[in-house]
Scaffold this active site. Structure first.
Site, PDB file in Angstrom:
ATOM      1  N   TYR A 113       5.730  40.707 -72.925  1.00  9.39           N
ATOM      2  CA  TYR A 113       6.236  41.793 -73.773  1.00  9.39           C
ATOM      3  C   TYR A 113       7.637  41.263 -74.147  1.00  9.39           C
ATOM      4  O   TYR A 113       8.257  40.417 -73.796  1.00  9.39           O
ATOM      5  CB  TYR A 113       6.281  42.872 -72.620  1.00  9.39           C
ATOM      6  CG  TYR A 113       7.351  42.789 -71.701  1.00  9.39           C
ATOM      7  CD1 TYR A 113       6.751  42.475 -70.237  1.00  9.39           C
ATOM      8  CD2 TYR A 113       8.749  43.096 -71.781  1.00  9.39           C
ATOM      9  CE1 TYR A 113       7.633  42.295 -69.280  1.00  9.39           C
ATOM     10  CE2 TYR A 113       9.662  43.161 -70.473  1.00  9.39           C
ATOM     11  CZ  TYR A 113       8.885  42.600 -69.224  1.00  9.39           C
ATOM     12  OH  TYR A 113       9.678  42.585 -68.042  1.00  9.39           O
TER      13      TYR A 113
ATOM     14  N   SER B 290     -10.579  21.485 -40.977  1.00 10.57           N
ATOM     15  CA  SER B 290     -10.133  22.644 -39.612  1.00 10.57           C
ATOM     16  C   SER B 290      -8.893  23.290 -39.801  1.00 10.57           C
ATOM     17  O   SER B 290      -8.502  24.162 -39.258  1.00 10.57           O
ATOM     18  CB  SER B 290     -10.490  21.881 -38.305  1.00 10.57           C
ATOM     19  OG  SER B 290      -9.377  20.828 -38.413  1.00 10.57           O
TER      20      SER B 290
ATOM     21  N   ASP C  89      -5.454  24.884 -41.935  1.00 10.45           N
ATOM     22  CA  ASP C  89      -4.775  26.250 -42.463  1.00 10.45           C
ATOM     23  C   ASP C  89      -5.311  26.147 -44.063  1.00 10.45           C
ATOM     24  O   ASP C  89      -5.678  27.363 -44.225  1.00 10.45           O
ATOM     25  CB  ASP C  89      -3.432  26.326 -42.424  1.00 10.45           C
ATOM     26  CG  ASP C  89      -3.070  27.670 -41.363  1.00 10.45           C
ATOM     27  OD1 ASP C  89      -3.797  27.805 -40.737  1.00 10.45           O
ATOM     28  OD2 ASP C  89      -2.004  28.065 -41.880  1.00 10.45           O
TER      29      ASP C  89
ATOM     30  N   LYS D 242      12.891  33.288 -51.400  1.00 11.84           N
ATOM     31  CA  LYS D 242      11.921  34.046 -50.013  1.00 11.84           C
ATOM     32  C   LYS D 242      12.683  35.009 -49.498  1.00 11.84           C
ATOM     33  O   LYS D 242      13.992  35.065 -49.791  1.00 11.84           O
ATOM     34  CB  LYS D 242      11.562  33.016 -49.121  1.00 11.84           C
ATOM     35  CG  LYS D 242      10.670  31.956 -49.691  1.00 11.84           C
ATOM     36  CD  LYS D 242       9.615  31.390 -48.448  1.00 11.84           C
ATOM     37  CE  LYS D 242       8.705  30.479 -49.168  1.00 11.84           C
ATOM     38  NZ  LYS D 242       7.340  30.903 -49.224  1.00 11.84           N
TER      39      LYS D 242
ATOM     40  N   LEU E  95       2.292  43.909 -74.102  1.00  8.14           N
ATOM     41  CA  LEU E  95       1.012  43.275 -73.860  1.00  8.14           C
ATOM     42  C   LEU E  95       0.791  43.428 -72.384  1.00  8.14           C
ATOM     43  O   LEU E  95       1.011  42.112 -71.828  1.00  8.14           O
ATOM     44  CB  LEU E  95       0.586  41.922 -74.429  1.00  8.14           C
ATOM     45  CG  LEU E  95      -0.795  41.377 -74.400  1.00  8.14           C
ATOM     46  CD1 LEU E  95      -2.068  42.210 -74.700  1.00  8.14           C
ATOM     47  CD2 LEU E  95      -0.988  40.347 -75.128  1.00  8.14           C
TER      48      LEU E  95
ATOM     49  N   HIS F  51       6.534  23.861 -59.003  1.00 13.08           N
ATOM     50  CA  HIS F  51       5.861  25.129 -59.717  1.00 13.08           C
ATOM     51  C   HIS F  51       6.717  25.264 -60.982  1.00 13.08           C
ATOM     52  O   HIS F  51       6.534  25.679 -62.100  1.00 13.08           O
ATOM     53  CB  HIS F  51       5.808  26.250 -58.862  1.00 13.08           C
ATOM     54  CG  HIS F  51       4.812  26.034 -57.628  1.00 13.08           C
ATOM     55  ND1 HIS F  51       3.767  25.042 -57.801  1.00 13.08           N
ATOM     56  CD2 HIS F  51       5.006  26.457 -56.440  1.00 13.08           C
ATOM     57  CE1 HIS F  51       3.456  25.013 -56.480  1.00 13.08           C
ATOM     58  NE2 HIS F  51       3.791  26.051 -55.659  1.00 13.08           N
TER      59      HIS F  51
ATOM     60  N   HIS G 114      -0.742  24.539 -58.258  1.00 10.99           N
ATOM     61  CA  HIS G 114      -1.401  25.600 -58.515  1.00 10.99           C
ATOM     62  C   HIS G 114      -0.918  26.590 -59.633  1.00 10.99           C
ATOM     63  O   HIS G 114      -1.659  27.490 -60.254  1.00 10.99           O
ATOM     64  CB  HIS G 114      -2.152  26.257 -57.259  1.00 10.99           C
ATOM     65  CG  HIS G 114      -0.867  27.411 -56.612  1.00 10.99           C
ATOM     66  ND1 HIS G 114       0.179  26.866 -56.073  1.00 10.99           N
ATOM     67  CD2 HIS G 114      -0.970  28.461 -56.523  1.00 10.99           C
ATOM     68  CE1 HIS G 114       0.645  27.917 -55.544  1.00 10.99           C
ATOM     69  NE2 HIS G 114       0.284  28.960 -55.857  1.00 10.99           N
TER      70      HIS G 114
HETATM   71  C1  BG6 Z   1       3.109  27.408 -52.300  1.00 12.16           C
HETATM   72  C2  BG6 Z   1       4.435  27.439 -51.498  1.00 12.16           C
HETATM   73  O1  BG6 Z   1       3.212  26.192 -53.115  1.00 12.16           O
HETATM   74  O2  BG6 Z   1       3.245  28.337 -53.398  1.00 12.16           O
HETATM   75  C3  BG6 Z   1       4.580  28.725 -50.957  1.00 12.16           C
HETATM   76  O3  BG6 Z   1       4.402  26.415 -50.654  1.00 12.16           O
HETATM   77  C4  BG6 Z   1       4.505  29.652 -51.917  1.00 12.16           C
HETATM   78  O4  BG6 Z   1       5.759  28.619 -50.090  1.00 12.16           O
HETATM   79  C5  BG6 Z   1       3.308  29.722 -52.731  1.00 12.16           C
HETATM   80  O5  BG6 Z   1       4.518  31.135 -51.014  1.00 12.16           O
HETATM   81  C6  BG6 Z   1       3.390  30.657 -53.807  1.00 12.16           C
HETATM   82  O6  BG6 Z   1       2.306  30.835 -54.578  1.00 12.16           O
HETATM   83  P1  BG6 Z   1       1.869  32.058 -55.434  1.00 12.16           P
HETATM   84  O7  BG6 Z   1       0.475  31.935 -55.924  1.00 12.16           O
HETATM   85  O8  BG6 Z   1       1.741  33.195 -54.156  1.00 12.16           O
HETATM   86  O9  BG6 Z   1       3.148  32.389 -56.093  1.00 12.16           O
END
Ligand code: BG6
Length: 482
Positions: free
Chosen positions: A376, A14, A16, A334, A397, A237, A175
């Site tokens: 590139y 449920s 977000d 941000k 590219l 990331h 991700h």
């Molecule tokens: C998330 C962060 O892991 O990655 C967010 O918690 C961020 O704050 C996001 O906005 C960015 O992901 P992407 O795929 O839009 O670059």
């Protein structure tokens, strides 16, 4: 046959993340027939609700076309919902009964997707382990950050999980590892004769890895403020991108050989210190284009007077034979001027330049992760025509020119499919995680302990000017105006 082959249990159905990301992703995979055909989905959460309620909440994020209605019905027909507490083992026994009640439920493989706040994480994983594991099929658990908030809390979480699941059952999502250009790093580096021999301190002057977003916390400030940009983006990331850019060539392309090299390169990095950082926090811009832009502290969900950074720049040195002395500069923020994520490898000057002094610029190889994936290379060429002076140009590219017809899957789509095939290459191993925390924990504690004040920067700008100065002093050449 109606026998169910695989069951996805979505804990936190449920919430977000489930509504905006996980259920839509499962839908896209289902729509494109990429998931096992006899799959079932079970949502689990505390709220009293029905699959229909879940559908209403989720559909706005599914980008549903009219022609897809029938298939969407099938998708939601394959879903059930179980309500239950996160702490109560008997509720998970009920969940288990639901799975066992499906045709062939006893033999079906189980994927547990934990889209949950960290506060309930320990209880839920224990309950899944105690009450919900398949005895015949395989079990795999997908977990999302935050993986703790510093070295100790992350280690505690890792120990807890290690007591419940084997490492090959654990899929820690970052991700960024599902993005086209991040996956491409391995191929660019190790499938081209062109780059291998010059990928070192003798030829490379600096490496810059950038993440920029043109929006602020957007009401997510309460969550964000507990973590800050370093934990939200840099420690995970950007560090994944750094390891793939800097690691030695793995002995093979299998998941553990690659992750072994990622860990090794992290081991060559000393803990970050404040001297190597610039921190910022965005302030409002009442004259911002279109709408007035709110500052971080204007977000009602952010605690008054918070000194949490929304921008961070950091320089790292990798003390090994390949990289010692080459600055790796990571920058993320941000409420900046644009959306962009990229890796920028800047090469050293050509020795013994024979052209007009100052004309020849450094080569630069750029791997743009988003938007508009591209690789590139900035290079010098003769000015076309009568002019013989060198001029900077690009070997380019751009994927939207070269690969117009390829549909780029979303990062989550690739990663969820990897879970079904059992590929852990693009998931974070526990030792990678602890190395990353080792590097960031002392400075995070210092920033928080001393309440280090971030430098204010205006919403929609490049961030604090101090950051640009830092980058220039670190030896990075901006080729033109920025
Ligand atoms: C998330 C962060 O892991 O990655 C967010 O918690 C961020 O704050 C996001 O906005 C960015 O992901 P992407 O795929 O839009 O670059």
């Amino acid at each position: 046959s109606t026998d169910v082959s695989d069951v996805v249990v979505l804990c936190g159905a449920s919430g977000d993340l489930a509504k905006k990301k996980i259920i839509p992703t499962l839908w896209w995979l289902f729509r494109d027939d990429l998931l096992p055909s006899n799959i079932r989905f079970v949502g689990y959460a505390r709220s009293k609700m029905t699959v229909q309620n879940l559908r209403e909440k989720t559909e706005p994020f599914m980008k549903l076309k009219d022609s897809e209605k029938a298939k969407a019905n099938k998708f939601f027909d394959s879903m059930s919902y179980v309500q239950g507490s996160y702490t109560d083992k008997s509720a998970f026994e009920k969940l288990n009964k639901e799975i066992l009640g499906l045709p062939n439920g006893c033999n079906a493989n189980r994927v547990f997707y934990l889209a949950l706040p960290p506060t309930v994480f320990a209880d839920v994983t224990r309950n899944i382990h105690d009450a919900c594991m398949s005895k015949c099929g395989w079990n795999r658990v997908i977990v999302e950050k935050p993986f703790g908030r510093d070295f100790d809390s992350s280690a505690e979480l890792s120990n807890h999980l290690a007591g419940l699941f084997r490492e090959d059952q654990l899929y820690r999502i970052d991700h960024y590892l599902g993005k086209e250009m991040v996956q491409n790093l391995l191929v660019l580096r190790f499938a081209n004769r062109l780059f291998g021999p010059i990928w070192d301190r003798n030829n490379i002057a600096s490496v810059m890895i950038t993440f920029k977003e043109p929006f602020g916390t957007k009401g997510r400030g309460g969550y964000f403020d507990q973590f800050g940009i370093i934990r939200d983006v840099m420690q995970n990331h950007l560090f994944q991108v750094l390891s793939l850019t800097a690691m030695e060539k793995p002995v093979s392309n299998n998941a553990d050989d690659i992750r072994d090299e990622k860990v090794k390169v992290l081991k060559c990095i000393k803990p970050l210190t404040l001297d190597d950082m610039v921190l910022g926090q965005y302030v409002g811009d009442p004259e911002g284009e279109g709408e007035a832009k709110e500052g971080y502290l204007d977000d009602a969900t952010v605690p008054k007077g918070s000194v949490t950074p929304t921008f961070a720049l950091a320089r790292f040195n990798i003390s090994n034979e390949r990289w010692d002395g080459v600055p790796f500069i990571l920058k993320c923020g941000k409420a900046l001027n644009e959306r962009k994520a990229e890796v920028r490898v800047q090469f050293r000057e050509v020795p013994g330049d024979i052209f007009t002094p100052g004309v020849v610029k450094r080569n630069e190889l750029v791997m743009r992760v988003q938007p508009n994936e591209a690789v590139y290379c900035k290079m010098m060429t003769k000015t076309p025509g009568m002019n013989v002076e060198p001029i900077e140009t690009e070997m380019d590219l751009s994927y939207n020119m070269r690969y117009k017809d390829v549909k780029m899957p979303d990062a989550y789509e690739r990663l969820i499919l990897d879970v079904f095939t059992g590929s852990q290459l693009n998931f974070v191993r526990s030792d990678e995680l602890s190395e990353a925390w080792r590097i960031f924990t002392p400075v995070l504690h210092q920033i928080e302990g001393e309440k280090v004040k971030p430098i204010p920067y205006k919403f929609g700008t490049r961030g604090p000017v101090e950051a640009d100065d830092f980058v220039k002093n670190a030896g990075f050449h901006y080729s033109s105006t920025y």
